[in-house]
Design a protein around this motif. Structure first.
Motif, PDB file in Angstrom:
ATOM      1  N   ARG A 503       0.706  -0.960   0.081  1.00 56.75           N
ATOM      2  CA  ARG A 503       0.013   0.033   0.033  1.00 56.75           C
ATOM      3  C   ARG A 503       0.927   1.409   0.144  1.00 56.75           C
ATOM      4  O   ARG A 503       0.553   2.310  -0.551  1.00 56.75           O
ATOM      5  N   ALA A 504       1.901   1.103   0.780  1.00 58.56           N
ATOM      6  CA  ALA A 504       2.854   2.385   1.008  1.00 58.56           C
ATOM      7  C   ALA A 504       3.608   2.579  -0.437  1.00 58.56           C
ATOM      8  O   ALA A 504       3.873   3.780  -0.804  1.00 58.56           O
ATOM      9  N   LEU A 505       3.779   1.448  -1.126  1.00 56.46           N
ATOM     10  CA  LEU A 505       4.740   1.691  -2.308  1.00 56.46           C
ATOM     11  C   LEU A 505       3.880   1.945  -3.676  1.00 56.46           C
ATOM     12  O   LEU A 505       4.620   2.675  -4.697  1.00 56.46           O
ATOM     13  N   LEU A 506       2.649   1.936  -3.775  1.00 56.95           N
ATOM     14  CA  LEU A 506       1.608   2.183  -4.601  1.00 56.95           C
ATOM     15  C   LEU A 506       1.859   3.507  -5.118  1.00 56.95           C
ATOM     16  O   LEU A 506       1.462   3.992  -6.447  1.00 56.95           O
ATOM     17  N   VAL A 507       1.980   4.760  -4.418  1.00 59.80           N
ATOM     18  CA  VAL A 507       2.065   6.075  -4.670  1.00 59.80           C
ATOM     19  C   VAL A 507       3.308   6.700  -4.846  1.00 59.80           C
ATOM     20  O   VAL A 507       3.584   7.910  -5.073  1.00 59.80           O
ATOM     21  N   ASN A 508       4.426   5.899  -5.134  1.00 64.00           N
ATOM     22  CA  ASN A 508       5.656   6.268  -5.373  1.00 64.00           C
ATOM     23  C   ASN A 508       6.437   7.500  -4.476  1.00 64.00           C
ATOM     24  O   ASN A 508       6.571   8.610  -4.855  1.00 64.00           O
ATOM     25  N   PRO A 509       6.512   7.148  -3.150  1.00 65.50           N
ATOM     26  CA  PRO A 509       6.936   8.123  -2.327  1.00 65.50           C
ATOM     27  C   PRO A 509       8.257   8.515  -2.281  1.00 65.50           C
ATOM     28  O   PRO A 509       9.054   7.823  -3.111  1.00 65.50           O
ATOM     29  N   LYS A 510       8.800   9.680  -1.893  1.00 67.28           N
ATOM     30  CA  LYS A 510      10.290  10.122  -1.980  1.00 67.28           C
ATOM     31  C   LYS A 510      10.775   9.384  -0.586  1.00 67.28           C
ATOM     32  O   LYS A 510      12.008   9.075  -0.525  1.00 67.28           O
ATOM     33  N   ALA A 541      15.516   6.340  -6.147  1.00 66.05           N
ATOM     34  CA  ALA A 541      16.528   7.273  -5.200  1.00 66.05           C
ATOM     35  C   ALA A 541      15.612   7.742  -4.051  1.00 66.05           C
ATOM     36  O   ALA A 541      15.390   8.663  -3.394  1.00 66.05           O
ATOM     37  N   VAL A 542      14.525   6.629  -3.557  1.00 64.26           N
ATOM     38  CA  VAL A 542      13.744   6.676  -2.465  1.00 64.26           C
ATOM     39  C   VAL A 542      14.512   6.585  -1.099  1.00 64.26           C
ATOM     40  O   VAL A 542      15.512   5.628  -0.976  1.00 64.26           O
ATOM     41  N   ALA A 543      14.569   7.772  -0.400  1.00 61.53           N
ATOM     42  CA  ALA A 543      15.202   7.774   1.240  1.00 61.53           C
ATOM     43  C   ALA A 543      14.120   6.976   1.969  1.00 61.53           C
ATOM     44  O   ALA A 543      13.018   6.915   1.849  1.00 61.53           O
ATOM     45  N   MET A 544      14.880   6.275   3.029  1.00 63.95           N
ATOM     46  CA  MET A 544      14.110   5.492   4.167  1.00 63.95           C
ATOM     47  C   MET A 544      14.753   5.823   5.258  1.00 63.95           C
ATOM     48  O   MET A 544      15.919   5.780   5.396  1.00 63.95           O
ATOM     49  N   LEU A 545      13.738   6.026   6.416  1.00 64.86           N
ATOM     50  CA  LEU A 545      14.077   5.857   7.647  1.00 64.86           C
ATOM     51  C   LEU A 545      13.766   4.302   8.242  1.00 64.86           C
ATOM     52  O   LEU A 545      12.599   4.322   8.151  1.00 64.86           O
ATOM     53  N   PHE A 546      14.846   3.704   8.484  1.00 67.26           N
ATOM     54  CA  PHE A 546      14.635   2.155   8.639  1.00 67.26           C
ATOM     55  C   PHE A 546      14.689   1.953  10.123  1.00 67.26           C
ATOM     56  O   PHE A 546      15.948   1.811  10.764  1.00 67.26           O
ATOM     57  N   ILE A 547      13.497   1.840  10.810  1.00 65.83           N
ATOM     58  CA  ILE A 547      13.586   1.461  12.365  1.00 65.83           C
ATOM     59  C   ILE A 547      13.475  -0.173  12.277  1.00 65.83           C
ATOM     60  O   ILE A 547      12.714  -0.594  12.119  1.00 65.83           O
ATOM     61  N   SER A 548      14.518  -0.646  13.284  1.00 67.61           N
ATOM     62  CA  SER A 548      14.586  -1.898  13.207  1.00 67.61           C
ATOM     63  C   SER A 548      15.392  -2.395  14.482  1.00 67.61           C
ATOM     64  O   SER A 548      16.170  -1.758  15.117  1.00 67.61           O
ATOM     65  N   HIS A 549      15.030  -3.670  14.884  1.00 67.12           N
ATOM     66  CA  HIS A 549      15.845  -4.144  16.123  1.00 67.12           C
ATOM     67  C   HIS A 549      16.905  -5.244  15.200  1.00 67.12           C
ATOM     68  O   HIS A 549      17.784  -5.799  16.098  1.00 67.12           O
TER      69      HIS A 549
END
Length: 681
Positions: A503-510, A541-549
């Motif tokens: 669902r998040a990928l469908l709208v081509n976010p930055k 060139a999608v940037a990501m804040l990747f929260i993970s354990h």
């Protein structure tokens, strides 16, 4: 060893509009007294269905077609409801995946444990109820939290309460359904260490259902691998992880990233499980690189091998020959981010408490839970945010997305200042920042089919909705078009998470904010999602804040890593530098707790009672827990920030006195002088 529980030829079917569908087929295994048996496999393989049948649980639309579940010689499938209630919690107990939903929100946790003991009349002779409850809390490493409600405890504390309740009656068998999913690595290790201690002390057996093979390596004696409702391999844990026999087991293990092998190749299994297109022979044949035409038509059953192993594959020897080639290390290149800054965070302070009337009158601000955060994301860059539960990772993500207006600080996107609140941002800004939540159960509408859920963001942002687009995005996350007409309740937890990602990928976010998006996924799907995220980063060139354990996944995906503890950034560096030579003592602690595919005997260090308790925003938040704390200066004085070339570290100790390999003779003398100076402050 004497058998405690034995499952013989278990077949389970689920009913639906099109009739009965067999979901568990001919499952056979046993667990000895005191043994820890792991059950692994991809989402939807039937492992939880089998596990809950050990307690007599089954959904209203499920049917046991054939088989026996023998517990101490008694077939549990033939017991009535009253007899099962006597066993549940008493001789067989369960620790569920989500303690938040298994603990009653309206009861204090002490009362819930009291209810368990009273129901089964399991209070030891000569002991009061209150003393027994305190003893159980102590057993799981908690102080007396009996008067607290579940919402007043962290996720790790809730899971410990669930374990205390499960072992309150000293059960013979403990069933654990993903008990550490979503917990940080230090808490995971504390839970695993706790279970090992309880097993040795009480002598209970365990059935451990999980997709985390690295964590399973630290506790399990034997492991059963399930695929499409069938057991395809059973083997001692160390042998399975070192030399898997079945091609599916080999593919699962090849998908696991580990922090102790930086160049080890990880690759998701080919294709997806399609229960509507099962061959009459081996169920894994459509996805197996070694399959022949005979495999498609010849059913495969578990056949015993040497060393207590069994495998359901006629070509297992061919698969073993390919193992050596797959074990060769290969480089894992990271794609360079563009130098242009996309997202910027400056002097961010966050609180969940709004200023009250007295705060406004005295011109005071509520105490922040996150303070003085400076962070930036470049185009095509992945910055990982790591730290224990409650450190403020998701709080920062909520502020970036506009769901939590900050007390102070600025957030800008592509040079434009973002409004603090979500409602004040433009439609285009909302499209450019997409949030993927950790818990898909709460983010998917249970009354809407998946087709409607996926079409809604396209319609909202003025994009064309067509069948091909929806099918393509499902393929990217390892699903097929048949999921479009299902409801969320018809999907496993891992499948629901993949829908949330799609669902998040469908709208081509930055910018993608990924909040623990892989914690509910099995390792093969994790590898596929990581590759998908890497392609988005490289090609768009999608940037990501990747929260993970999961530090192993962070190592494979992130360009830089920011370490957060109690709302403050402790260290920031590029991924290879931070994971290879950690500087801050807290970073070291996180890396030491990260599990590998070999049993390492690591003893986790739980939070200790602080010798010097820091005042928030004044001293170091790690004061009192730090193994290298030089003195009370850490609690009384704000730690300085040391630039490290590609980042920074916040600590009172000098940079040359930090890190695993910092104490060379020359540096030790320098650090000793500095330690003496700090202690005199």
């Amino acid at each position: 060893m004497k058998k405690l529980i034995e499952i013989r030829n278990l077949n389970i079917a689920y009913g639906g509009p099109s009739g009965w569908t067999n979901v568990v087929q001919s499952v056979c295994f046993e667990i000895a007294r005191g043994e820890a048996f792991g059950l692994v496999g991809e989402s939807g393989c039937g492992k939880s269905t089998v596990a809950y049948r050990l307690l007599g649980y089954g959904t209203i639309n499920s049917l046991v077609q054939t088989g026996e579940v023998l517990f101490d010689g008694t077939d549990l499938l033939k017991l009535d409801a009253t007899s099962l209630r006597r066993l549940r919690g008493n001789r067989i107990a369960v620790v569920p995946q989500n303690p938040t939903t298994s603990l009653s929100p309206s009861m204090r946790v002490g009362s819930q444990i009291r209810e368990m003991i009273a129901t089964h009349k399991a209070l030891p002779d000569g002991m009061t109820m209150e003393r027994r409850i305190v003893e159980l809390f102590s057993l799981v490493g908690l102080p007396d939290v009996g008067r607290r409600y579940p919402h007043e405890l962290s996720g790790g504390q809730q899971q410990r309460v669930a374990i205390a309740m499960a072992v309150a009656c000293n059960p013979d068998l403990l069933v654990l359904d993903e008990p550490t999913t979503g917990l940080d690595v230090t808490t995971q290790r504390q839970i695993i260490q706790l279970l090992s201690d309880l097993r040795a002390r009480i002598g209970m057996a365990m059935l451990y259902v999980t997709h985390d093979l690295a964590l399973l390596a630290q506790i399990a004696d034997r492991v059963g691998v399930m695929y499409a409702g069938q057991l395809v391999e059973v083997a001692p844990c160390d042998q399975l992880l070192a030399a898997p026999a079945h091609p599916y087991s080999r593919g699962l293990i090849a998908s696991i990233p580990t922090v102790d092998d930086t160049n080890r190749r990880t690759q998701g299994l080919r294709g997806v499980l399609r229960r509507d297109q099962m061959p009459t022979g081996c169920k894994f044949e459509p996805r197996c690189d070694l399959a022949t035409t005979t495999c498609r038509t010849t059913p495969q059953l578990l056949e015993p091998l040497e060393d207590r192993r069994a495998v359901a594959c006629m070509r297992w020897q061919v698969a073993a020959a390919h193992q050596a080639a797959d074990n060769q290390t290969r480089p894992n290149p990271k794609f360079a981010a563009k130098p242009e800054r996309l997202l910027s965070i400056a002097d961010l302070n966050l609180s969940y408490r709004s200023p009250g009337i007295f705060d406004r009158f005295f011109r005071k601000t509520p105490p922040p839970v996150v303070r003085d955060i400076d962070l930036e994301l470049r185009f095509g860059e992945v910055v990982a945010l790591v730290g224990e539960s409650g450190s403020g990772k998701s709080t920062i993500a909520r502020a970036i997305s506009g769901r939590l207006p900050p007390l102070a600080g600025l957030i800008s996107l592509d040079g434009s200042l973002l409004a603090p609140a979500l409602k004040d941002r433009t439609v285009e800004q909302l499209r450019q920042i997409q949030y993927i939540f950790q818990n898909p159960d709460a983010s998917l509408n249970p009354r809407r089919r998946i087709r409607v859920t996926l079409a809604r963001p396209l319609d909202h942002f003025g994009r064309q909705v067509n069948e091909k687009t929806l099918e393509t995005v499902l393929e990217h996350v390892g699903l097929h078009a048949g999921y479009l007409d299902r409801f969320p309740e018809q999907l496993s937890g891992g499948e629901r998470q993949r829908i949330a990602i799609a669902r998040a990928l469908l709208v081509n976010p930055k910018v993608l904010i990924c909040d623990e998006i892989l914690s509910a996924l099995d390792v093969s799907v994790q590898a596929r999602i990581v590759e998908l995220l890497r392609s988005l980063k490289e090609e768009h060139a999608v940037a990501m804040l990747f929260i993970s354990h999961d530090l192993a996944v962070v190592q494979k995906l992130a360009d830089r890593v920011a370490v957060l503890y109690r709302g403050e950034l402790m260290q920031l560096a590029d991924t290879n530098t931070l994971l290879g030579t950690p500087l801050h003592p807290y970073t070291e602690m996180l890396l030491e707790a990260a599990p590998g595919l070999r049993k390492d005997g690591h003893v986790s260090r739980p939070p200790a009672a602080p010798t010097f308790k820091a005042v928030p925003g004044i001293g170091c938040p790690f004061a009192g827990r730090c193994p290298r704390q030089p003195g009370s200066v850490c609690a009384d004085t704000r730690p300085p920030v040391h630039e490290t070339g590609n980042g920074f570290v916040r600590c009172h100790l000098p940079v040359d006195g930090l890190g695993r390999h910092a104490r060379t003779p020359e540096r030790a003398r320098s650090s000793a002088v500095e330690d003496t100076r700090l202690q005199s402050l």
